[in-house]
Scaffold this motif. Structure first.
Motif, mmCIF file in Angstrom:
data_model
loop_
_atom_site.group_PDB
_atom_site.id
_atom_site.type_symbol
_atom_site.label_atom_id
_atom_site.label_comp_id
_atom_site.label_asym_id
_atom_site.label_seq_id
_atom_site.Cartn_x
_atom_site.Cartn_y
_atom_site.Cartn_z
ATOM 1 N N ALA A 149 -69.607 -25.421 -3.994
ATOM 2 C CA ALA A 149 -69.384 -26.771 -4.598
ATOM 3 C C ALA A 149 -69.683 -27.183 -5.650
ATOM 4 O O ALA A 149 -68.799 -27.962 -6.401
ATOM 5 C CB ALA A 149 -70.257 -27.626 -3.464
ATOM 6 N N LEU A 150 -70.764 -26.542 -6.370
ATOM 7 C CA LEU A 150 -71.294 -26.822 -7.638
ATOM 8 C C LEU A 150 -70.217 -26.369 -8.794
ATOM 9 O O LEU A 150 -69.796 -26.956 -9.789
ATOM 10 C CB LEU A 150 -72.471 -26.466 -8.022
ATOM 11 N N HIS A 151 -69.709 -25.068 -8.389
ATOM 12 C CA HIS A 151 -68.637 -24.467 -9.284
ATOM 13 C C HIS A 151 -67.340 -25.445 -9.311
ATOM 14 O O HIS A 151 -66.697 -25.659 -10.458
ATOM 15 C CB HIS A 151 -68.351 -23.197 -8.900
ATOM 16 N N ILE A 152 -67.129 -26.044 -8.159
ATOM 17 C CA ILE A 152 -65.736 -27.029 -7.980
ATOM 18 C C ILE A 152 -66.029 -28.226 -8.648
ATOM 19 O O ILE A 152 -65.084 -28.672 -9.479
ATOM 20 C CB ILE A 152 -65.293 -26.851 -6.764
ATOM 21 N N THR A 153 -67.213 -28.821 -8.379
ATOM 22 C CA THR A 153 -67.277 -30.244 -9.005
ATOM 23 C C THR A 153 -67.903 -30.421 -10.207
ATOM 24 O O THR A 153 -67.694 -31.259 -10.964
ATOM 25 C CB THR A 153 -68.170 -30.874 -7.991
ATOM 26 N N GLY A 154 -68.739 -29.112 -10.747
ATOM 27 C CA GLY A 154 -69.515 -29.281 -12.085
ATOM 28 C C GLY A 154 -70.410 -30.298 -12.110
ATOM 29 O O GLY A 154 -70.940 -30.593 -13.158
ATOM 30 N N ASN A 155 -70.983 -30.676 -11.082
ATOM 31 C CA ASN A 155 -72.040 -31.967 -11.142
ATOM 32 C C ASN A 155 -73.047 -31.402 -9.961
ATOM 33 O O ASN A 155 -72.412 -31.336 -8.656
ATOM 34 C CB ASN A 155 -71.523 -33.234 -11.125
ATOM 35 N N ALA A 204 -72.092 -31.872 -5.943
ATOM 36 C CA ALA A 204 -72.319 -30.661 -5.190
ATOM 37 C C ALA A 204 -73.128 -30.732 -4.004
ATOM 38 O O ALA A 204 -72.960 -30.453 -2.887
ATOM 39 C CB ALA A 204 -72.897 -29.478 -5.977
ATOM 40 N N ASP A 205 -74.281 -31.614 -4.130
ATOM 41 C CA ASP A 205 -75.092 -31.797 -2.868
ATOM 42 C C ASP A 205 -74.258 -32.606 -1.851
ATOM 43 O O ASP A 205 -74.682 -32.222 -0.646
ATOM 44 C CB ASP A 205 -76.268 -32.727 -3.484
ATOM 45 N N ASP A 206 -73.590 -33.591 -2.307
ATOM 46 C CA ASP A 206 -72.890 -34.591 -1.181
ATOM 47 C C ASP A 206 -71.893 -33.277 -0.537
ATOM 48 O O ASP A 206 -71.717 -33.608 0.682
ATOM 49 C CB ASP A 206 -72.069 -35.562 -2.153
ATOM 50 N N ALA A 253 -71.580 -30.079 -0.102
ATOM 51 C CA ALA A 253 -72.647 -29.086 0.790
ATOM 52 C C ALA A 253 -72.953 -29.800 1.870
ATOM 53 O O ALA A 253 -72.903 -29.281 3.239
ATOM 54 C CB ALA A 253 -73.573 -28.565 -0.138
ATOM 55 N N GLN A 254 -73.696 -30.968 1.606
ATOM 56 C CA GLN A 254 -74.236 -31.696 3.038
ATOM 57 C C GLN A 254 -73.030 -32.035 3.905
ATOM 58 O O GLN A 254 -73.117 -31.875 5.179
ATOM 59 C CB GLN A 254 -74.894 -32.971 2.808
ATOM 60 N N GLU A 255 -71.925 -32.712 3.405
ATOM 61 C CA GLU A 255 -70.843 -33.117 4.165
ATOM 62 C C GLU A 255 -70.055 -31.924 5.119
ATOM 63 O O GLU A 255 -69.509 -31.753 6.179
ATOM 64 C CB GLU A 255 -69.665 -33.797 3.363
ATOM 65 N N SER A 256 -69.926 -30.509 4.210
ATOM 66 C CA SER A 256 -69.497 -29.615 4.726
ATOM 67 C C SER A 256 -70.166 -29.076 5.597
ATOM 68 O O SER A 256 -69.487 -28.369 7.036
ATOM 69 C CB SER A 256 -69.388 -28.407 3.547
ATOM 70 N N PHE A 257 -71.600 -28.946 5.834
ATOM 71 C CA PHE A 257 -72.284 -28.604 7.046
ATOM 72 C C PHE A 257 -72.125 -29.424 8.176
ATOM 73 O O PHE A 257 -72.120 -29.120 9.249
ATOM 74 C CB PHE A 257 -73.875 -28.134 6.788
ATOM 75 N N VAL A 258 -72.054 -30.764 7.985
ATOM 76 C CA VAL A 258 -71.753 -31.771 8.995
ATOM 77 C C VAL A 258 -70.611 -31.378 9.786
ATOM 78 O O VAL A 258 -70.212 -31.469 10.967
ATOM 79 C CB VAL A 258 -71.946 -33.144 8.514
ATOM 80 N N PHE A 303 -68.561 -17.240 7.147
ATOM 81 C CA PHE A 303 -68.704 -17.501 5.792
ATOM 82 C C PHE A 303 -67.117 -17.707 5.260
ATOM 83 O O PHE A 303 -67.036 -18.750 4.496
ATOM 84 C CB PHE A 303 -69.134 -16.595 4.711
ATOM 85 N N THR A 304 -66.311 -17.178 5.533
ATOM 86 C CA THR A 304 -64.584 -17.558 5.026
ATOM 87 C C THR A 304 -64.360 -18.877 5.670
ATOM 88 O O THR A 304 -63.811 -19.765 5.050
ATOM 89 C CB THR A 304 -63.633 -16.624 5.526
ATOM 90 N N TRP A 305 -64.680 -19.163 7.073
ATOM 91 C CA TRP A 305 -64.513 -20.410 7.641
ATOM 92 C C TRP A 305 -65.211 -21.507 7.069
ATOM 93 O O TRP A 305 -64.896 -22.667 6.832
ATOM 94 C CB TRP A 305 -64.665 -20.347 8.978
ATOM 95 N N LEU A 306 -66.607 -21.556 6.718
ATOM 96 C CA LEU A 306 -67.459 -22.276 5.947
ATOM 97 C C LEU A 306 -66.911 -22.654 4.390
ATOM 98 O O LEU A 306 -66.873 -23.640 3.818
ATOM 99 C CB LEU A 306 -68.855 -21.920 5.879
ATOM 100 N N TYR A 307 -66.200 -21.432 3.829
ATOM 101 C CA TYR A 307 -65.734 -21.569 2.362
ATOM 102 C C TYR A 307 -64.549 -22.575 2.674
ATOM 103 O O TYR A 307 -64.397 -23.388 1.919
ATOM 104 C CB TYR A 307 -65.245 -20.151 2.147
ATOM 105 N N ARG A 308 -63.758 -22.410 3.637
ATOM 106 C CA ARG A 308 -62.510 -23.182 3.767
ATOM 107 C C ARG A 308 -62.843 -24.800 3.969
ATOM 108 O O ARG A 308 -62.293 -25.601 3.223
ATOM 109 C CB ARG A 308 -61.794 -22.735 4.992
ATOM 110 N N ILE A 309 -64.039 -25.147 4.768
ATOM 111 C CA ILE A 309 -64.521 -26.393 4.862
ATOM 112 C C ILE A 309 -64.945 -26.884 3.493
ATOM 113 O O ILE A 309 -64.731 -27.909 3.200
ATOM 114 C CB ILE A 309 -65.549 -26.481 5.985
#
Length: 205
Positions: A51-57, A61-63, A65-70, A86-92
């Motif tokens: 998330a950090l690599h994609i958003t750069g912030n 990234a916290d938001d 990551a949290q939303e992804s796990f929810v 992890f591929t499934w989590l990556y996609r989410i």
């Protein structure tokens, strides 16, 4: 080979000794929240890093990551084991990050991250006994800033694909699985992102 998925007949009780994803998934599906919490602990650093690599912030990234796990928890029943967890989590995570970028239009965040990266450059030895001069490090910082700013201007899809290929260093086949597109599309997107980035950097004074 894809991991096995434990049968859901009968309750699966969580145990701290559990380490196998299939067992943890089965227990989480049975309502054992401790099992899903263990999955979060197992993968949270990698999900946040993506998330950090994609958003750069970091805040974004916290938001993400949290939303992804929810989302993963809510859709745990949809995981069929045909790909690894992890591929499934990556996609989410990737889809959540893309929606975040599109919905909030925060392209300036990545550019500001580039500015911070440029300011944070520290002198290190670079080959032999040569040390960069302060002027040289200022130039390095400026190049970092320009690259981050121009990456921020790429379309979200191109930016994400480029990040997964060059920063996360995932093979095209894995990226294709994550983004649910043909492998050839991944190759085209990476090439197009690199071309646009080169063009933008050449145009920047």
């Amino acid at each position: 080979a894809a991991p096995r998925v434990c049968p859901t007949e009968g309750p699966i009780l969580y145990s701290p000794a559990m380490s196998d994803d299939a067992e943890l998934i089965a227990a989480a599906r049975g309502g054992q929240r401790e099992a899903f919490a263990e999955l979060v602990r197992k993968y949270q650093r990698r999900v946040f890093g993506t998330a950090l690599h994609i958003t750069g912030n970091q805040s974004d990234a916290d938001d993400v990551a949290q939303e992804s796990f929810v989302k993963a928890y809510r859709h745990l029943a949809d995981f069929d084991g045909r790909s690894d967890l992890f591929t499934w989590l990556y996609r989410i995570t990737v889809n959540t990050a893309l929606n975040h970028l599109r919905g909030n239009k925060r392209v300036n965040r990545l550019a500001r991250a580039g500015e911070e990266a440029g300011k944070g450059a520290r002198p290190e030895r670079a080959g032999g006994d040569h040390e960069r001069t302060p002027r040289e490090w200022l130039e390095v910082g400026e190049r970092f800033r320009r690259v981050f700013q121009e990456i921020a201007e790429l379309s979200p899809v191109l930016r994400v694909t480029l990040v997964l290929a060059t920063v996360e260093q995932l093979p095209y086949k894995r990226i294709a699985e994550i983004m649910d597109v043909p492998e050839g599309t991944v190759a085209w997107r990476v090439n197009e992102a690199r071309k646009q980035l080169r063009d933008r950097l050449q145009e920047t004074p």
